[in-house]
Design an enzyme around this catalytic site. Structure first.
Site, PDB file in Angstrom:
ATOM      1  N   ASN A  91      -1.237  -0.610  -5.201  1.00  0.00           N
ATOM      2  CA  ASN A  91      -2.157  -0.472  -4.210  1.00  0.00           C
ATOM      3  C   ASN A  91      -2.062   1.040  -3.465  1.00  0.00           C
ATOM      4  OD1 ASN A  91      -2.837  -0.644  -1.223  1.00  0.00           O
ATOM      5  ND2 ASN A  91      -3.942  -2.463  -2.087  1.00  0.00           N
TER       6      ASN A  91
ATOM      7  N   VAL B  85       0.845  -3.295  10.633  1.00  0.00           N
ATOM      8  CA  VAL B  85       2.130  -2.889  10.107  1.00  0.00           C
ATOM      9  C   VAL B  85       2.019  -1.165  10.050  1.00  0.00           C
ATOM     10  CG1 VAL B  85       3.495  -2.792   7.918  1.00  0.00           C
ATOM     11  CG2 VAL B  85       2.602  -4.958   8.728  1.00  0.00           C
TER      12      VAL B  85
ATOM     13  N   GLY C 169       0.801  -1.262   0.029  1.00  0.00           N
ATOM     14  CA  GLY C 169       0.048   0.056  -0.072  1.00  0.00           C
ATOM     15  C   GLY C 169       0.810   1.222   0.177  1.00  0.00           C
TER      16      GLY C 169
ATOM     17  N   GLY D  95      -8.921 -13.787   0.870  1.00  0.00           N
ATOM     18  CA  GLY D  95      -9.207 -13.873   2.379  1.00  0.00           C
ATOM     19  C   GLY D  95      -8.801 -15.588   2.605  1.00  0.00           C
TER      20      GLY D  95
ATOM     21  N   CYS E 200      -7.421  -0.437   4.983  1.00  0.00           N
ATOM     22  CA  CYS E 200      -6.572  -0.488   6.071  1.00  0.00           C
ATOM     23  C   CYS E 200      -6.957  -0.425   7.338  1.00  0.00           C
ATOM     24  CB  CYS E 200      -5.449   0.081   5.882  1.00  0.00           C
ATOM     25  SG  CYS E 200      -4.216  -0.076   7.206  1.00  0.00           S
TER      26      CYS E 200
ATOM     27  N   LEU F  21       0.695   0.543   7.270  1.00  0.00           N
ATOM     28  CA  LEU F  21       1.082   1.106   5.992  1.00  0.00           C
ATOM     29  C   LEU F  21       2.550   1.663   5.892  1.00  0.00           C
ATOM     30  CD1 LEU F  21      -2.149   2.904   4.774  1.00  0.00           C
ATOM     31  CD2 LEU F  21      -1.071   0.776   3.684  1.00  0.00           C
TER      32      LEU F  21
HETATM   33  N1  ORO Z   1      -2.771  -4.208   6.978  1.00  0.00           N
HETATM   34  C1  ORO Z   1      -3.571  -4.826   6.568  1.00  0.00           C
HETATM   35  O1  ORO Z   1      -3.962  -5.863   7.022  1.00  0.00           O
HETATM   36  N2  ORO Z   1      -4.318  -4.576   5.631  1.00  0.00           N
HETATM   37  C2  ORO Z   1      -4.012  -3.256   4.884  1.00  0.00           C
HETATM   38  O2  ORO Z   1      -4.605  -2.622   3.972  1.00  0.00           O
HETATM   39  C3  ORO Z   1      -2.894  -2.447   5.420  1.00  0.00           C
HETATM   40  C4  ORO Z   1      -2.173  -2.828   6.465  1.00  0.00           C
HETATM   41  C5  ORO Z   1      -1.214  -2.275   7.000  1.00  0.00           C
HETATM   42  O3  ORO Z   1      -0.238  -1.864   6.562  1.00  0.00           O
HETATM   43  O4  ORO Z   1      -1.009  -2.417   8.252  1.00  0.00           O
END
Ligand code: ORO
Length: 298
Positions: free
Chosen positions: A97, A69, A44, A240, A127, A71
């Site tokens: 993304n 995380v 992302g 998923g 996210c 992003l």
């Molecule tokens: N974590 C996720 O589960 N989905 C996202 O879209 C982004 C993150 C993240 O960077 O924390």
């Protein structure tokens, strides 16, 4: 023939690596030729570089994992300057993304991606791990409508909107995205979830909640993909907890045109190839010539 058409875009096979689990592909390419894949969705990207969240970032559960995380990414411009050189040379569908904290972030990010060598934008309104924005855009239909409309105005790149399973009304949201000109839908991102360290008497994650993925969520994700596919005409990328070719075929039978593999990459980095081979084997055994024959048969 494993080829599929997602709107106007040809995929050599339906298997796409999910955002955040495959970086920009470089490391995996040292393990196998990633050009065998149908596509890759980048980590992302946001307008500004992000260092991500402090504290625990990933946590195993008995049948999946949780992540917070936050992003972490080099920014859209950093991606263009430093990662795109490798990414754009790949003979597969290259998906950027795009995340954001504000509506303006999404719009400016999409503008920067225009005229770059990518094939598709996956608009991440799902996210669960950032305070401003992220999933905030993916819970209420009318908020999602605004961001899809604004981004659609500034880009002609194929636009796939990635939905959150935490949405109030996921079918309604998919319909809103279709109405606002999205070319496709991808779902599901991770489920908002929680873990507690009983000795510290604290949540494992600094943000308390985190995103749950992996086999634990597969049956629910499959149901959501089926519901969405029955209610929109634009193509869907289903994901998923997909871990095997059997899982991938289930999502295709539920109506998905492409499938994305995420968490399973962390367990077996070659899983993408194994799933492609497994789909091919199933097709041979069952005398299926094209995935069109089984898509959405449920
Ligand atoms: N974590 C996720 O589960 N989905 C996202 O879209 C982004 C993150 C993240 O960077 O924390």
């Amino acid at each position: 023939n494993l080829g599929v058409k997602f709107g106007n875009i040809d995929f050599k096979n339906p298997v796409v690596m999910a955002s955040g689990t495959f970086g920009f592909g470089k490391e995996y390419n040292e393990i196998y030729d990633i050009q065998k894949l149908g596509g890759i969705s980048s980590k992302g990207l946001t307008l500004e570089k992000r260092d991500g969240n402090k504290g625990m970032r990933v946590w195993e559960t008995p049948s999946g994992m949780m992540n917070s995380v936050g992003l972490e990414n080099p920014s859209v411009q950093g991606f263009i300057d430093n990662e795109l050189k490798f990414f754009k040379g790949l003979n597969l569908v290259r998906i950027a993304n795009l995340g954001g904290g504000t509506l303006d972030d999404y719009v400016k990010g999409a503008e920067l991606l225009n005229n770059q060598s990518i094939d598709m934008i996956e608009l991440n309104i799902s996210c669960p791990n950032v305070k401003a924005g992220g999933m905030a855009f993916g819970i209420k239909n009318e908020v999602a409508r605004e961001v899809v409309r604004a981004v659609r105005k500034v880009t002609d790149l194929p636009l796939v909107v990635k939905l959150s399973p935490n949405a109030e009304d996921i079918v309604g949201m998919a319909k809103v995205c279709e109405e606002e000109g999205a070319d496709g839908i991808s779902l599901v991102n991770t489920f908002k979830a929680m873990a507690i360290d009983i000795h510290k008497r604290k949540p494992v994650f600094e943000n308390i909640y985190a995103g749950l993925s992996g086999p634990a969520i597969k049956p629910i994700a499959l149901r959501m993909v089926h519901e969405v596919c029955k209610n929109v005409s634009i193509p869907v990328m289903g994901m998923g907890g997909i871990t095997t070719a059997q899982d991938a075929i289930e999502f295709i039978m539920a109506g998905a045109t492409c499938i994305q593999v995420g968490t399973a990459n962390f367990i077996n980095p070659k899983i993408g190839i194994e799933i492609i081979d497994g789909i091919e084997e199933f097709m041979k055994k069952e005398g299926i010539k094209s995935l069109d024959e089984i898509r959405g048969i449920i």
